[in-house]
Design an enzyme around this catalytic site. Structure first.
Site, PDB file in Angstrom:
ATOM      1  N   TRP A  75     -13.979  40.327  -8.279  1.00 23.33           N
ATOM      2  CA  TRP A  75     -15.321  40.476  -8.849  1.00 23.33           C
ATOM      3  C   TRP A  75     -15.789  41.930  -8.889  1.00 23.33           C
ATOM      4  O   TRP A  75     -16.960  42.183  -9.138  1.00 23.33           O
ATOM      5  CB  TRP A  75     -16.305  39.633  -8.035  1.00 23.33           C
ATOM      6  CG  TRP A  75     -15.877  38.215  -7.945  1.00 23.33           C
ATOM      7  CD1 TRP A  75     -16.158  37.208  -8.833  1.00 23.33           C
ATOM      8  CD2 TRP A  75     -15.053  37.620  -6.931  1.00 23.33           C
ATOM      9  NE1 TRP A  75     -15.571  36.042  -8.431  1.00 23.33           N
ATOM     10  CE2 TRP A  75     -14.873  36.255  -7.263  1.00 23.33           C
ATOM     11  CE3 TRP A  75     -14.436  38.103  -5.773  1.00 23.33           C
ATOM     12  CZ2 TRP A  75     -14.121  35.381  -6.474  1.00 23.33           C
ATOM     13  CZ3 TRP A  75     -13.689  37.245  -4.997  1.00 23.33           C
ATOM     14  CH2 TRP A  75     -13.538  35.897  -5.349  1.00 23.33           C
ATOM     15  N   ASP A  76     -14.919  42.894  -8.619  1.00 17.78           N
ATOM     16  CA  ASP A  76     -15.301  44.309  -8.587  1.00 17.78           C
ATOM     17  C   ASP A  76     -16.354  44.558  -7.520  1.00 17.78           C
ATOM     18  O   ASP A  76     -17.311  45.306  -7.716  1.00 17.78           O
ATOM     19  CB  ASP A  76     -15.810  44.763  -9.967  1.00 17.78           C
ATOM     20  CG  ASP A  76     -16.053  46.268 -10.036  1.00 17.78           C
ATOM     21  OD1 ASP A  76     -15.457  46.999  -9.231  1.00 17.78           O
ATOM     22  OD2 ASP A  76     -16.843  46.705 -10.887  1.00 17.78           O
TER      23      ASP A  76
END
Length: 771
Positions: A448-449
């Site tokens: 998800w960064d």
């Protein structure tokens, strides 16, 4: 004629609500829109007939909508307005004499409209999301360790000291007199955004203050020295970084100051400013005059591409100030997110601060080999990097490094054991050897960064039994605040593993559990009723989209159909970090809540790049060389506003000894978000950081409206604000001159990603002479 046109309008609305509502119900959503559509349809039919039943039926539509809205969201004015605004306005329209005199039935409709207006009036004064409370005012530590030997009136490092507390012991400005702050001086750097610049060209710098001089950098990496009392320019240095469309960011968060203890005062380069650049250099400058210190590295410049596996210009650079400690300068670097799998290494390197000679290198892809690489050997390609700011405890001999991920952020295939271990973590490295002392991961198998974006904050925390523990406070994008023993990485505030959603694409997997800190600003999971819009119709569109996208709460994996990522990768907290008061052992933060969407795009469906296009943090991220590209965007309505309801931004205070959130208030207005400058205090997003003074005043810019504000640390109440000439997405700082006068400085230059007004201003505030 008028009544027929009105009937046609109601019929059109009925059709829109019927179609949209049927789609929503088919997806498992609310039946309200179909029922409301029937009400609009019947109203239209009876309007055509000039029947009093039209106004009776519409009164029921208003009252039914009011009851449904209160049932869903209580007395939240911003959500009630979305649900009922159009409906009540149409009710007022039906009350004009040209219509009700031809139909009758005015009384029930008037009662329904008045009831709605009464509820609206009541709800304006309610805030169901506000948390009222107070932080403790007890002085827990009479003589706290602030980190480093920084005079009280100075600000030597990005977070003032190596501890990154963003706390000043100055107290001339108080909650009682802060309202009298006035502009002392304004300086314009001359470095303004150019047509050739990349979108994310941003002013994020926090100036340093040493004795009578401020040192700062600009987005194009100019280094500037100013007279701290007057703002007069002393010198300016331009490294000529040029323009490169391959750079994802064009920014500079700060320079690094160093005084050589072995140098004779006054000799050239006895004091230095180290300037990181967007063309991957680290340049040593004489703090006295801005001249290059040619004895450092290669004629004054350290070339950070040395030892990298690839050498495409623009794909690796430093955006944050390096750490100066124990005769070393420790440097990380940023890589471009999701351009390509052929990324540079995320290696952390320590160089001799005088000569530029490499002392050690820690590469998370090859963590055991910290001795300088032999000639011909390269660092591990595409290993997790550190683009933010590190902290250091010289007494413990540790530097604390926040780490990100291997590119692509949303694809976890082919990650090595080391990458899995060190991604999205805080790592403590030995200052002298670069060896890992401990690691604390904040997300397992990050898809998800969720980089650790913020400088870890160091302070000593006193337990209930009087025991003092050297602590680290680590804010994260997902909203958790990790409070750790900085000697070992073990939690002071408990951390638990909770089950996480599954359902990754066949080639990938998800971690079965994820860590959650006992101190967390994680928002509740989104539901359909949280969807928002300016009108009933774009809210309906957001509800439909909510059900079409994949979402099972935080850590729902990326998907081919599209996934809601909430909190989004913008972060609950970002590089602005939090500020702590080491005397009271409390923190102030600015949690932000914006949902994003991610959608994996198979390589065969990715269009060929057009001339000049590259991956970015929004839109199509190409991930060249990977089996999937990814579409990343904020989760917005058809009108371009967030689909999740406000507040989107807060200020908040927490007790670091207990892990309890004491207060939380909406922060910022819509003044600069809309074409009409309406200053509604909905609580808006922001990026930047806070700063605390010993008197209990907190300063913060950051929000997407152009203001700097002061708050009471104890209660979070706003005490003062000043309009800025551009976006204030930089962390303010404070200092004092020899006469004791205290100044507060913020850089106002805007932020490309959040779309605030660009500029080039450095603004200092102080109290008038009589205060």
């Amino acid at each position: 004629m008028l009544i027929n046109l009105t009937a046609i309008l109601f019929l059109i609305i009925a059709i829109a609500l019927g179609i949209g509502g049927s789609w929503l119900v088919a997806l498992g959503g609310s039946w309200y829109y179909i029922i409301a559509g029937i009400g609009f349809f019947l109203t239209a039919i009876f309007l055509f007939r000039r029947s009093a039943a039209a106004l009776w039926i519409y009164a029921l539509v208003i009252l039914g909508s009011l009851g449904w809205a209160i049932y869903e969201v209580g007395f939240d004015w911003w959500q009630l307005g979305t649900r009922g605004g159009v409906i009540v306005l149409l009710g007022l329209w039906l009350l004009i004499p040209w219509i009700w005199r031809r139909t009758g039935g005015v009384l029930p409709l008037a009662i329904a409209v008045l009831a709605s207006l009464a509820v609206a009036g009541y709800s304006i004064f309610q805030d169901p999301y506000d948390i009222e409370g107070s932080l403790p005012t007890e002085q827990v530590a009479a003589n706290p360790d602030l980190g480093g030997n920084v005079p009280p009136g100075d600000w030597h490092q990005y977070g003032r000291t190596p501890y990154g507390q963003r706390y000043s012991p100055l107290n001339q400005i108080t909650p009682e007199n802060v309202g009298g702050l006035q502009v002392a001086w304004t300086y314009q750097t001359g470095d303004i955004k150019q047509p050739e610049d990349v979108g994310e060209t941003t002013y994020q710098v926090t100036p340093l203050k040493v004795r009578d001089t401020l040192y700062l950098c600009t987005p194009h990496n100019w280094a500037i020295a100013l007279d701290a009392a007057t703002g007069r320019e002393k010198w300016k240095y331009d490294p000529n970084v040029g323009f490169n469309p391959d750079r994802q960011h064009q920014t500079c968060r700060g320079v690094t100051y160093y005084a050589d203890p072995a140098a004779t005062p006054g000799q050239p380069c006895a004091e230095r400013v180290y300037l990181p650049t967007s063309d991957a250099r680290l340049i040593a400058l004489d703090a006295a005059n801005g001249q290059v210190c040619t004895s450092f590295a290669d004629n004054g410049a350290l070339h950070l591409e040395e030892g990298m596996p690839y050498n495409p210009a623009g794909y690796y650079y430093s955006t944050s100030p390096p750490v100066a400690v124990a005769g070393k300068i420790i440097v990380g670097g940023a890589v471009n997110d999701n351009y390509s799998i052929h990324e540079q290494s995320g290696v952390i390197r320590a160089f001799d601060i005088n000569t530029g000679a490499l002392i050690w290198n820690w590469d998370s892809g090859n963590p055991e080999q910290t001795a300088p690489l032999p000639p011909g050997q390269k660092y591990t390609a595409n290993s997790p990097n550190s683009w933010s700011v590190s902290s250091v405890d010289e007494n413990l001999g540790l530097v604390y490094v926040p780490l990100g991920n291997k590119v692509p952020d949303q694809l976890g295939m082919d990650r090595s054991e080391n990458v899995e271990k060190y991604s999205s973590s805080i790592v403590a490295l030995d200052i002298n050897t670069g060896q890992v002392r401990w690691v604390r991961q904040t997300v397992h198998h990050d898809l998800w960064d969720m980089d650790v974006p913020a400088q870890p904050v160091l302070l000593d925390i006193t337990g209930e039994d009087g025991t003092v523990v050297p602590a680290l406070v680590g804010p994260t994008k997902q909203g958790d605040i990790y409070v750790l023993d900085r000697r070992t990485g073990e939690p002071i505030i408990p951390i638990k593993e909770v089950p996480a959603p599954g359902g990754a694409i066949p080639e990938d997997f998800t971690a079965p559990t994820q860590p959650v800190s006992g101190l967390s600003f994680e928002p509740p999971p989104l539901t359909e009723k949280d969807m928002w819009g300016i009108t009933l119709f774009d809210q309906l569109a957001c509800r439909i989209e909510f059900h079409r996208l994949k979402y099972e709460g935080r850590y729902t994996p990326p998907s081919l159909e599209g996934t809601i990522v909430y909190p989004g990768n913008f972060g609950v907290f970002n590089w602005g970090s939090v500020a702590v008061d080491p005397v009271r052992q409390v923190m102030f933060g600015m949690p932000t809540y914006l949902a994003f969407t991610s959608k994996l795009v198979p390589r065969s469906e990715v269009p060929p790049p057009s001339e000049g296009t590259k991956g970015s943090e929004q839109g199509l991220n190409r991930n060249e060389g990977a089996p999937y590209a990814v579409l990343l965007n904020p989760f917005l309505s058809p009108l371009g506003i967030p689909c999740e309801a406000p507040p989107w931004g807060y200020v908040a205070g927490a007790d670091l000894r207990t892990g309890k959130i004491a207060w939380k208030h909406r922060n910022g207005t819509t003044r600069d978000m809309t074409p009409i400058p309406l200053p509604f205090k909905v609580g808006v997003p922001g990026i930047g950081g806070p700063m605390i003074t010993a008197s209990g005043v907190v300063f913060l810019g950051a929000t997407v409206d152009d203001y700097i504000r002061a708050y009471d640390l104890t209660t979070g109440k706003q005490l003062w604000e000043a309009r800025l000439p551009a976006g204030g997405q930089a962390t303010p700082m404070t200092y004092a001159m020899e006469d004791g006068r205290q100044y507060v400085v913020i850089v106002a230059g805007g932020h490309g990603s959040v779309g605030t007004k660009p500029g080039d201003y450095v603004i200092a505030y102080t109290l008038p002479d009589n205060q």
